[in-house]
Design a protein around this motif. Structure first.
Motif, PDB file in Angstrom:
ATOM      1  N   ALA A 261       2.578  -9.879 -42.959  1.00 13.36           N
ATOM      2  CA  ALA A 261       3.038  -8.666 -42.261  1.00 13.36           C
ATOM      3  C   ALA A 261       2.933  -8.836 -40.747  1.00 13.36           C
ATOM      4  O   ALA A 261       3.831  -8.432 -39.998  1.00 13.36           O
ATOM      5  CB  ALA A 261       2.219  -7.465 -42.724  1.00 13.36           C
ATOM      6  N   MET A 262       1.833  -9.452 -40.278  1.00 14.74           N
ATOM      7  CA  MET A 262       1.674  -9.705 -38.838  1.00 14.74           C
ATOM      8  C   MET A 262       2.728 -10.695 -38.352  1.00 14.74           C
ATOM      9  O   MET A 262       3.306 -10.532 -37.281  1.00 14.74           O
ATOM     10  CB  MET A 262       0.262 -10.231 -38.550  1.00 14.74           C
ATOM     11  N   ALA A 263       2.978 -11.738 -39.162  1.00 13.69           N
ATOM     12  CA  ALA A 263       3.996 -12.730 -38.798  1.00 13.69           C
ATOM     13  C   ALA A 263       5.369 -12.073 -38.690  1.00 13.69           C
ATOM     14  O   ALA A 263       6.124 -12.325 -37.748  1.00 13.69           O
ATOM     15  CB  ALA A 263       4.016 -13.862 -39.830  1.00 13.69           C
ATOM     16  N   LEU A 264       5.688 -11.203 -39.651  1.00 13.51           N
ATOM     17  CA  LEU A 264       6.989 -10.523 -39.653  1.00 13.51           C
ATOM     18  C   LEU A 264       7.129  -9.604 -38.442  1.00 13.51           C
ATOM     19  O   LEU A 264       8.204  -9.518 -37.831  1.00 13.51           O
ATOM     20  CB  LEU A 264       7.158  -9.737 -40.958  1.00 13.51           C
ATOM     21  N   LEU A 288       9.836 -16.682 -43.974  1.00 14.09           N
ATOM     22  CA  LEU A 288       9.764 -15.499 -43.118  1.00 14.09           C
ATOM     23  C   LEU A 288      10.579 -15.693 -41.841  1.00 14.09           C
ATOM     24  O   LEU A 288      11.273 -14.775 -41.389  1.00 14.09           O
ATOM     25  CB  LEU A 288       8.306 -15.187 -42.757  1.00 14.09           C
ATOM     26  N   ALA A 289      10.483 -16.893 -41.251  1.00 15.50           N
ATOM     27  CA  ALA A 289      11.219 -17.186 -40.014  1.00 15.50           C
ATOM     28  C   ALA A 289      12.724 -17.068 -40.250  1.00 15.50           C
ATOM     29  O   ALA A 289      13.448 -16.459 -39.444  1.00 15.50           O
ATOM     30  CB  ALA A 289      10.864 -18.582 -39.505  1.00 15.50           C
ATOM     31  N   LEU A 290      13.197 -17.623 -41.355  1.00 13.91           N
ATOM     32  CA  LEU A 290      14.632 -17.596 -41.646  1.00 13.91           C
ATOM     33  C   LEU A 290      15.102 -16.183 -41.995  1.00 13.91           C
ATOM     34  O   LEU A 290      16.171 -15.745 -41.548  1.00 13.91           O
ATOM     35  CB  LEU A 290      14.937 -18.556 -42.800  1.00 13.91           C
ATOM     36  N   ALA A 291      14.300 -15.451 -42.781  1.00 15.46           N
ATOM     37  CA  ALA A 291      14.658 -14.077 -43.152  1.00 15.46           C
ATOM     38  C   ALA A 291      14.758 -13.192 -41.906  1.00 15.46           C
ATOM     39  O   ALA A 291      15.714 -12.413 -41.749  1.00 15.46           O
ATOM     40  CB  ALA A 291      13.625 -13.516 -44.127  1.00 15.46           C
ATOM     41  N   ALA A 292      13.769 -13.309 -40.996  1.00 11.78           N
ATOM     42  CA  ALA A 292      13.777 -12.520 -39.754  1.00 11.78           C
ATOM     43  C   ALA A 292      14.965 -12.913 -38.877  1.00 11.78           C
ATOM     44  O   ALA A 292      15.612 -12.048 -38.262  1.00 11.78           O
ATOM     45  CB  ALA A 292      12.465 -12.717 -39.003  1.00 11.78           C
ATOM     46  N   ALA A 293      15.268 -14.214 -38.826  1.00 11.55           N
ATOM     47  CA  ALA A 293      16.395 -14.694 -38.016  1.00 11.55           C
ATOM     48  C   ALA A 293      17.720 -14.136 -38.534  1.00 11.55           C
ATOM     49  O   ALA A 293      18.557 -13.659 -37.761  1.00 11.55           O
ATOM     50  CB  ALA A 293      16.417 -16.221 -38.015  1.00 11.55           C
ATOM     51  N   LEU A 294      17.920 -14.163 -39.848  1.00 13.84           N
ATOM     52  CA  LEU A 294      19.149 -13.627 -40.445  1.00 13.84           C
ATOM     53  C   LEU A 294      19.260 -12.122 -40.201  1.00 13.84           C
ATOM     54  O   LEU A 294      20.353 -11.613 -39.908  1.00 13.84           O
ATOM     55  CB  LEU A 294      19.182 -13.918 -41.950  1.00 13.84           C
ATOM     56  N   GLU A 295      18.133 -11.431 -40.302  1.00 16.09           N
ATOM     57  CA  GLU A 295      18.124  -9.979 -40.071  1.00 16.09           C
ATOM     58  C   GLU A 295      18.581  -9.658 -38.645  1.00 16.09           C
ATOM     59  O   GLU A 295      19.374  -8.744 -38.413  1.00 16.09           O
ATOM     60  CB  GLU A 295      16.705  -9.452 -40.315  1.00 16.09           C
ATOM     61  N   MET A 296      18.076 -10.440 -37.669  1.00 14.32           N
ATOM     62  CA  MET A 296      18.366 -10.142 -36.265  1.00 14.32           C
ATOM     63  C   MET A 296      19.735 -10.641 -35.813  1.00 14.32           C
ATOM     64  O   MET A 296      20.286 -10.132 -34.846  1.00 14.32           O
ATOM     65  CB  MET A 296      17.257 -10.723 -35.372  1.00 14.32           C
ATOM     66  N   VAL A 297      20.275 -11.639 -36.505  1.00 19.09           N
ATOM     67  CA  VAL A 297      21.598 -12.164 -36.133  1.00 19.09           C
ATOM     68  C   VAL A 297      22.703 -11.420 -36.879  1.00 19.09           C
ATOM     69  O   VAL A 297      23.662 -10.922 -36.284  1.00 19.09           O
ATOM     70  CB  VAL A 297      21.682 -13.689 -36.397  1.00 19.09           C
ATOM     71  N   VAL A 298      22.591 -11.327 -38.194  1.00 19.05           N
ATOM     72  CA  VAL A 298      23.672 -10.766 -39.010  1.00 19.05           C
ATOM     73  C   VAL A 298      23.623  -9.239 -39.048  1.00 19.05           C
ATOM     74  O   VAL A 298      24.615  -8.565 -38.793  1.00 19.05           O
ATOM     75  CB  VAL A 298      23.636 -11.343 -40.448  1.00 19.05           C
ATOM     76  N   GLU A 299      22.440  -8.678 -39.352  1.00 14.20           N
ATOM     77  CA  GLU A 299      22.328  -7.229 -39.525  1.00 14.20           C
ATOM     78  C   GLU A 299      22.309  -6.481 -38.190  1.00 14.20           C
ATOM     79  O   GLU A 299      23.003  -5.487 -38.022  1.00 14.20           O
ATOM     80  CB  GLU A 299      21.057  -6.886 -40.311  1.00 14.20           C
ATOM     81  N   GLU A 440       2.263 -12.988 -22.268  1.00 16.20           N
ATOM     82  CA  GLU A 440       2.819 -11.758 -22.855  1.00 16.20           C
ATOM     83  C   GLU A 440       4.110 -11.991 -23.644  1.00 16.20           C
ATOM     84  O   GLU A 440       4.524 -11.142 -24.440  1.00 16.20           O
ATOM     85  CB  GLU A 440       3.067 -10.701 -21.753  1.00 16.20           C
ATOM     86  N   GLY A 441       4.743 -13.143 -23.445  1.00 16.35           N
ATOM     87  CA  GLY A 441       5.998 -13.420 -24.154  1.00 16.35           C
ATOM     88  C   GLY A 441       5.819 -14.247 -25.409  1.00 16.35           C
ATOM     89  O   GLY A 441       6.805 -14.731 -25.977  1.00 16.35           O
ATOM     90  N   SER A 442       4.566 -14.447 -25.852  1.00 14.70           N
ATOM     91  CA  SER A 442       4.367 -15.261 -27.055  1.00 14.70           C
ATOM     92  C   SER A 442       3.338 -14.613 -27.982  1.00 14.70           C
ATOM     93  O   SER A 442       2.489 -13.837 -27.542  1.00 14.70           O
ATOM     94  CB  SER A 442       3.906 -16.674 -26.690  1.00 14.70           C
ATOM     95  N   ALA A 443       3.443 -14.947 -29.263  1.00 15.54           N
ATOM     96  CA  ALA A 443       2.473 -14.469 -30.254  1.00 15.54           C
ATOM     97  C   ALA A 443       2.211 -15.572 -31.261  1.00 15.54           C
ATOM     98  O   ALA A 443       3.122 -16.321 -31.625  1.00 15.54           O
ATOM     99  CB  ALA A 443       3.007 -13.223 -30.966  1.00 15.54           C
ATOM    100  N   THR A 444       0.970 -15.675 -31.692  1.00 10.38           N
ATOM    101  CA  THR A 444       0.566 -16.661 -32.693  1.00 10.38           C
ATOM    102  C   THR A 444       0.071 -15.926 -33.927  1.00 10.38           C
ATOM    103  O   THR A 444      -0.633 -14.931 -33.807  1.00 10.38           O
ATOM    104  CB  THR A 444      -0.586 -17.539 -32.151  1.00 10.38           C
ATOM    105  N   VAL A 445       0.455 -16.408 -35.118  1.00  9.87           N
ATOM    106  CA  VAL A 445      -0.107 -15.872 -36.349  1.00  9.87           C
ATOM    107  C   VAL A 445      -0.399 -17.029 -37.302  1.00  9.87           C
ATOM    108  O   VAL A 445       0.489 -17.831 -37.600  1.00  9.87           O
ATOM    109  CB  VAL A 445       0.838 -14.866 -37.054  1.00  9.87           C
ATOM    110  N   HIS A 446      -1.654 -17.128 -37.725  1.00 12.71           N
ATOM    111  CA  HIS A 446      -2.020 -18.095 -38.753  1.00 12.71           C
ATOM    112  C   HIS A 446      -1.920 -17.378 -40.099  1.00 12.71           C
ATOM    113  O   HIS A 446      -2.655 -16.425 -40.359  1.00 12.71           O
ATOM    114  CB  HIS A 446      -3.441 -18.616 -38.541  1.00 12.71           C
ATOM    115  N   ILE A 447      -0.977 -17.813 -40.936  1.00 10.21           N
ATOM    116  CA  ILE A 447      -0.764 -17.143 -42.219  1.00 10.21           C
ATOM    117  C   ILE A 447      -1.686 -17.770 -43.256  1.00 10.21           C
ATOM    118  O   ILE A 447      -1.464 -18.892 -43.714  1.00 10.21           O
ATOM    119  CB  ILE A 447       0.717 -17.261 -42.675  1.00 10.21           C
ATOM    120  N   ALA A 448      -2.733 -17.053 -43.600  1.00  9.49           N
ATOM    121  CA  ALA A 448      -3.690 -17.557 -44.595  1.00  9.49           C
ATOM    122  C   ALA A 448      -3.186 -17.184 -45.987  1.00  9.49           C
ATOM    123  O   ALA A 448      -2.506 -16.184 -46.174  1.00  9.49           O
ATOM    124  CB  ALA A 448      -5.062 -16.949 -44.344  1.00  9.49           C
TER     125      ALA A 448
END
Length: 463
Positions: A261-264, A288-299, A440-448
């Motif tokens: 959820a944090m990564a998304l 998650l990266a690909l799903a978010a990318a498709l959401e922001m490009v196509v939708e 401020e322009g970056s975020a890190t998430v370690h998905i456990a």
């Protein structure tokens, strides 16, 4: 002057200059000796048709710049590095060591191997320059063992690009607060702007290490937020809501745990230009990266295209031996992306047709890292997969390609490094996670957690 206060002599192996061509400028007040055999190795490498040849040429030019006005005698004795025309803190001397003049009676390790010649040069300097400390610097573990076995007292790895001493100190991008978050907060000012609520709380109530875009959540699942600003006294937190984050979705994908959820949230946040996802195999980074990318490009139409790239294994560095166009050549290395695309459209009547349509609709392009240099990428999402195998300089090359309105997503698993020259601590992914953690322009998430299957989860924990 005691031994501790005396300037030291560092003897550099070839792999140090290939790893960082300007490495000789990073030894402050100490002297740097480069054996002649190192220059011969650089000369042999500079004409190879590989990425490493570029680093060899840069190193040769940098050494030439440092020594260009010196006489042969000065080069043998050492040329002050403060003459070098760039900003650096080095006040020591740079010398070329004529190891080819070593007489046989002074050679400790026999044999024609270049490593032996470099070790012999270091041993010779150790004897001649005593009590001054002589240190051989190499990234070759076997060479470090050989040097110690041959009698060299000090051998080191090159660690200026190593920002942490242990992987357990690597930023995860979030902090879990014990118990109920609000029970620890004595005073709080909250303001609502549109749909967003910002809480200003005292720094003392929060964990000691905080940085911008770091997520905070508590064990009771009553609070989830993100650091917007912080100083010595106050911290501004954006209230995200635990349930709201778990209820988000992109391209039909919903988070399976709070780490996803944090990564998304970071992936769908257009104010974040660099999103760094780390985690074990099967944690859902690429999906998650690909799903978010498709959401922001196509939708949503926020970005114009998706560029997918990864570092190809060294055996295929030129990608020339595979048939077809650049995209066709990259296809075998980008199987993870193809699998993720297939999974996202698994319920469609014609999966292949849907996948082909989406590749065209989202303008998905498959590129090789080697061909990204020199480009300027505008209004795109760049997904850089398997970036644990890249050095910090390679990642810098990619990150500096990002133009206006571009979002870069770096995914990697530090437990699966294929490169012979990198470890989890020296990986470029580790380096940029630490370098960008308060930007401020970056975020890190370690998905456990491994979501792929119980088999993958058991293997990750027990093998």
């Amino acid at each position: 002057m005691s031994n501790d206060q005396m300037t030291k002599i560092y003897v550099l192996d070839t792999n140090i200059l290939l790893h960082e061509p300007f490495a000789f400028l990073n030894f402050q007040e100490h002297d740097v000796y480069i054996p002649m055999i190192v220059l011969e190795e650089l000369d042999a490498i500079k004409d190879r048709k590989k990425d490493v040849s570029r680093d060899a040429r840069i190193a040769i030019r940098a050494l030439e710049e440092a020594l260009k006005d010196a006489t042969p005698e000065e080069i043998a004795d050492g040329v002050p590095m403060n003459k070098y025309q760039s900003e650096h803190g080095s006040t020591g001397r740079l010398a070329i060591y004529p190891d080819h003049l070593l007489s046989q009676d002074r050679v400790t390790l026999p044999g024609p191997e270049n490593d032996n010649t470099i070790i012999n040069a270091a041993l010779h300097l150790q004897k001649d320059k005593s009590p001054q400390h002589v240190i051989l610097v190499t990234k070759d573990i076997n060479m470090r063992l050989k040097a110690k076995g041959a009698g060299l007292e000090r051998v080191e790895d090159y660690r200026t690009d190593q920002l942490i001493s242990d992987l357990k100190y690597l930023s995860t991008g979030y902090v879990e607060v014990e118990g109920d978050f609000w029970s620890k907060v004595k005073s709080c000012d909250s303001e609502t702007e549109g749909r967003e609520t910002i809480h200003t709380v005292e720094r003392a109530a929060l964990p000691p290490t905080l940085f911008v875009n770091q997520y905070l959540f508590d064990q009771t699942k009553g609070f989830a937020g993100k650091v917007i600003e912080h100083d010595d006294k106050l911290v501004k937190l954006k209230d995200l809501g635990y349930d709201r984050m778990m209820g988000r979705h992109a391209w039909g994908i919903s988070p399976k745990n709070f780490h996803q959820a944090m990564a998304l949230d970071a992936l769908l946040d257009t104010s974040i230009d660099l999103c760094l996802l780390t985690g074990p195999a099967g944690s859902g980074k690429t999906l998650l990266a690909l799903a978010a990318a498709l959401e922001m490009v196509v939708e949503k139409g926020i970005y114009e295209k998706i560029i997918v790239t990864r570092n190809t294994p060294e055996i295929a560095e030129s990608i020339g031996f595979l048939p077809g166009t650049e995209e066709e050549k990259m296809a075998p290395w980008l199987g993870a992306i193809s699998d993720s695309l297939d999974f996202l459209h698994r319920h469609d009547e014609c999966r292949e047709g849907s996948t082909r349509y989406i590749i065209e609709k989202a303008n998905i392009q498959f590129k090789s890292v080697n061909f990204m240099r020199g480009r300027s990428i505008q209004k795109s999402i760049v997904i850089l997969d398997e970036c644990q195998n890249m050095t910090s300089s390679q990642l810098k090359t990619i990150i500096t390609r990002a133009g206006e309105g571009t979002k870069l997503i770096c995914c990697g698993n530090l437990a699966q490094i294929d490169s012979n020259y990198l470890s989890p601590l020296t990986s470029g992914l580790t380096y940029i996670v630490e370098r960008f953690k308060d930007f401020e322009g970056s975020a890190t998430v370690h998905i456990a957690g491994v979501m792929r299957s119980r088999l993958a989860s058991f293997a990750e924990k027990n093998l």
